[in-house]
Scaffold this active site. Sequence first.
Site, PDB file in Angstrom:
ATOM      1  N   ASP A  41     -35.702   2.263  -6.103  1.00 41.94           N
ATOM      2  CA  ASP A  41     -36.336   2.532  -4.820  1.00 41.94           C
ATOM      3  C   ASP A  41     -36.354   1.230  -4.015  1.00 41.94           C
ATOM      4  O   ASP A  41     -36.933   0.238  -4.449  1.00 41.94           O
ATOM      5  CB  ASP A  41     -37.768   3.022  -5.073  1.00 41.94           C
ATOM      6  N   ASP A  63     -41.070   9.905  -3.062  1.00 40.30           N
ATOM      7  CA  ASP A  63     -39.979  10.010  -2.092  1.00 40.30           C
ATOM      8  C   ASP A  63     -39.706  11.460  -1.744  1.00 40.30           C
ATOM      9  O   ASP A  63     -39.554  11.815  -0.590  1.00 40.30           O
ATOM     10  CB  ASP A  63     -38.695   9.387  -2.664  1.00 40.30           C
TER      11      ASP A  63
END
Lengths: 561, 562
Positions: free
Chosen positions: A86, A424
């Site tokens: 990420d 996410d």
Amino acid sequence: MQAGNQQQRIPMENLSKPVFAQDEMGRPFIIVKDQGNKKRSHGLEAIRSHILAAGQVSNIMRTSLGPRGLDKILISPDGDINITNDGATILSEIQLNNEVAKLMVELSKSQDEEIGDGTTGVVVLAGALLDQALELIEKGIHPIKVANGYDKACKIAIANLDRIADTVHIDSENIDANLSKDSDLFRAASTSLGSKIVSKCHDQFARIAVESVLNVANLERKDVDFELLKVEGKLGGSLEDSKVIKGVILDKDFSHPQMPKEITDAKIAILTCPFEPPKPKTKHKLEVESVEEFKQLQEYEQGKFKQMIKDVKDAGANMVICQWGFDDEANYLLLSNELPAVRWVGGSEIETIAIATKGRIVPRFEDLTPEKLGHAGKIREVPLGTTRERILVIEDCANPKTVTALIRGSNKMIVDEATRSLHDSLCVVRNLIKDSRVVYGGGSAEISCSLTVTEAADKQKGIDQYAFRAFAQALDIIPMSLAENSGQDPIQTLTNLKAQHVKNDNAFLGVDCLGKGSNDMKGQFVIETLIGKRQQLLLATQLARMVLKINDVIVTGKDQY
Amino acid sequence: MSFGGQTPTVVVLKEGTDTSQGRGQILSNIDACLAIQDTLKPTLGPFGSDVLIVNEGKTTISNDGATILKLLDVIHPAAKILVDVSRAQDAEVGDGTTSVTLLAAEFLKEARQFVEEGMSSNVIIKGYRSACRLACAQVKELQIELKRKQADGTTDDPEFRELLKKCAKTAMSSKLIQVNSDFFADMVVDAVQCLDPNDLDETLIGIKKVSGGSMEESRLVKGVAFKKTFSYAGFEQQPKEFTNPKILCLNVELELKAEKDNAEVRISKVNEYQAIVDAEWKLILQKLEAILATGADIVLSKLPIGDLATQYFADRGIFCAGRVPAEDMERTIAAVGGNIQSTVSDIKPENLGQCGSFEEVQIGSERFNVFADCPKAKTCTLILRGGAEQVIAEIERSLHDAIMIVKRAIQNNHIVAGGGAIEMELSKYLRDLSRQIAGKQQLIVAAYAKALEVIPRQLCDNAGLDGTELINKLRSLHSQGETWYGLDFAHESVANNLDTFVWEPALTKINALQSATEAAALVLGVDETIKNEPNHNTIGSQPVPPPGGRGRGLPQGMPSMQ
């Protein structure tokens, strides 16, 4: 990273030596404080070193882009290990010294806070924009003119995004239909999970994301209240054990082991006062002078306990959640009065429970009334695996909107990464509910924008032409990195795709990262939200402008590194 | 000081005291100022670049002259004067901080040759002062009044609004927000028009920064917005949206706690125990009941509002926020009316404020309490967004400049054309005038005239244009009577800047000229510096004498390693 930074620390001249700071006797004089320690670099040299720094950061991120992107291991100074791909997480863990590199970190952070997805892409794009700008600046074009050109090009690219945007279908009639594997929301959630570690239980996590978001979403107002959605990570079990719980999870157990492990149709008294005789807040002293008085005191305390239990019982509660503790005596009394209780529950959890069960938080026993009790259909104490850890699951709450996603995993790193991945994809689903317009992924949107901008370049007067072409080339970096990361020849892939875009006038062709044999991203349903993509372009352009505009760097010496 | 060689030491001043005097001192002061000018030069104008300053780990990226000079930590006494000039300009006008520094240094540069030739600095100062007077008079002569239909201070006139926007846009043209200047100009003008037209107190424009989002997601709240304060359990159960709420602002602590810290209660009987507990409860409950009785929907307090009160309010559908920063509280009062109560007894309805709507909204990752549609809106709040903290900080500084410019333009609605036009015109005027002056003053006024050209020249340099050619073009146009011709960056040539709407308030220019001249006069007037040795242990930071330097006693610290 540390070593990398050392290498390319900005080569700066010493401020005390510039020619101008000498009087007619050739004596240098001090103009600014700690002159000898201040470092300064300016002009092209400063811009070049900034761009190099930014390029280095974006190079780190490049390999994490896309479904075939690789993870990074980050070891913190304390030796904690973090494995992730990420973008925002990687950048926030890296300890950077360079100022411009820090700007890149902020960039991905703001993408994360605003959209929650696409944090890698934005950094890669900003790096590419700056890289392209360097070439132009070396040709002798004024940096601000490049930045101005980028801004114009960005506007055209965004207009193009709006043009190629597609709308996904959200079934607001039949909410459950969105949970099926071929619903748009589900597929969107699974795209965003594509590059993450959880890809082995792809479908499950996608379902968790869609289900939990839909639970808290208000489809009419297009609003998603993330306050009601909690993601809870628990070590142990495997990723497949992760699930959605419609209610609240409380990381506590009942105060007495003999209390019932399951309560149905619970009426909960939510208390923020301790289960003990009330004390005045003012400092006080009670002098007990005789046996008589001592007995009185004891009676008084006993009476208080009984009164409290009675208050709770009278209100009709059959469960107590308390922010504070209570001693063994109170615990025993609660048990004998069949009042299961939980103690030491944190303030924010108390609040969550109150919202979920539609109860009121009660600060005093006297104030307990039946209306103030929270309601839950079922409260269970669940042991986790063979460990002695237990959690309380409060389900069928009065407020059906509260939902908790419980993530399990075999080690802490996996749990953490899974939590981030889920975040996410929760954001993707939320963004889709807020704005259902999407563009297709796999670099297709970038290729399409790149073509549009190139086309527009020829129509520009003056120097903007160069900036436009540079912008278009910077956009190409995304599909190229995607291709590279999935083991394809980047240039060949890109040129093929571009040719097809023009030939078929199809804006949905992207890099086939997963080797499915088709470049049609619409067919594969690889999507990204329009607002996310827009934000990426805007933020990256903004950062490029900021960096290009700096031509003088003054570092105070005290900040030695 | 400037003796050089071997001078016998006559110790008058304490050892280590640094004295320098005479013409050499003036010249070296001028050089120091020029060094400062050099740092600021590249930031001027629409193609001016930014400076990145790292100071004790804090990064600032700025284009604002005053900010850069402040962070530069200037210690040279003469150079410090320039810093003060820019700061004064910042305080007085808010914009033009770079140009004032540039002008002051340029005046000194022009004066340098006269000093070298042995002209008394008093003559130069006198010449500069009279040139400045003439220039200011000429600005007043030339300035154009912005027409406003209603003279009573209402700024509803759309035409006037457009004019203000033009001024705001010119102020922003050199900043990071240049491309979005349309958007921000609207915002700035709206913001200033929210204020009380009589005093236009810009401190009532609150600026809140939320990182994330693009710049154009910044918004103006006509009213007040502030970040959600720390809240206790129960807060989430309070209503978060009101229309026409009544607002009560307090300076009262609503917490169950000891009334006096050092008091101690002696309890002699057990049954008194409960009485004391009850008494404490009663104190707070009475306060809460009194608040409830006022009919307020929103309760704000500068002091903490505890969990008990939070839950009490939640039960009764009242929104509350404790620990509201004093500044936000004042702006809230200015917006919604009412006044801050320091006790809860005897609150009359007129003490409550009111606004059109209240909402708690999510902006980026922060939550904000927004009070909008305020009847007495004498205040407004700008919520700024941007990719990084430094970006927002720079937006804030730029908007501050623009706000000040708009404010000046409203108060004193005279403008002149920017982009070097007014400087060129003044330069031409003074040059022509100087020919009629007899004596040394002629040279000095002409030097002043020449110094004014630094602004257009630097603008050209920063944009990478051919300064010499364009300035010659401007000179010839101005001598033909084209008063408002200045540089036009869009076409890399010259244009009538009054028509292209590059406008600046005349006041900024007058102020800049005056303070730059004053600063130059001050530097020129100093011919001796006596600097006392700072108290010990700072010997290391003494100026390093060059080889064969001052002929004083000990060779304290011979050419050391730099």
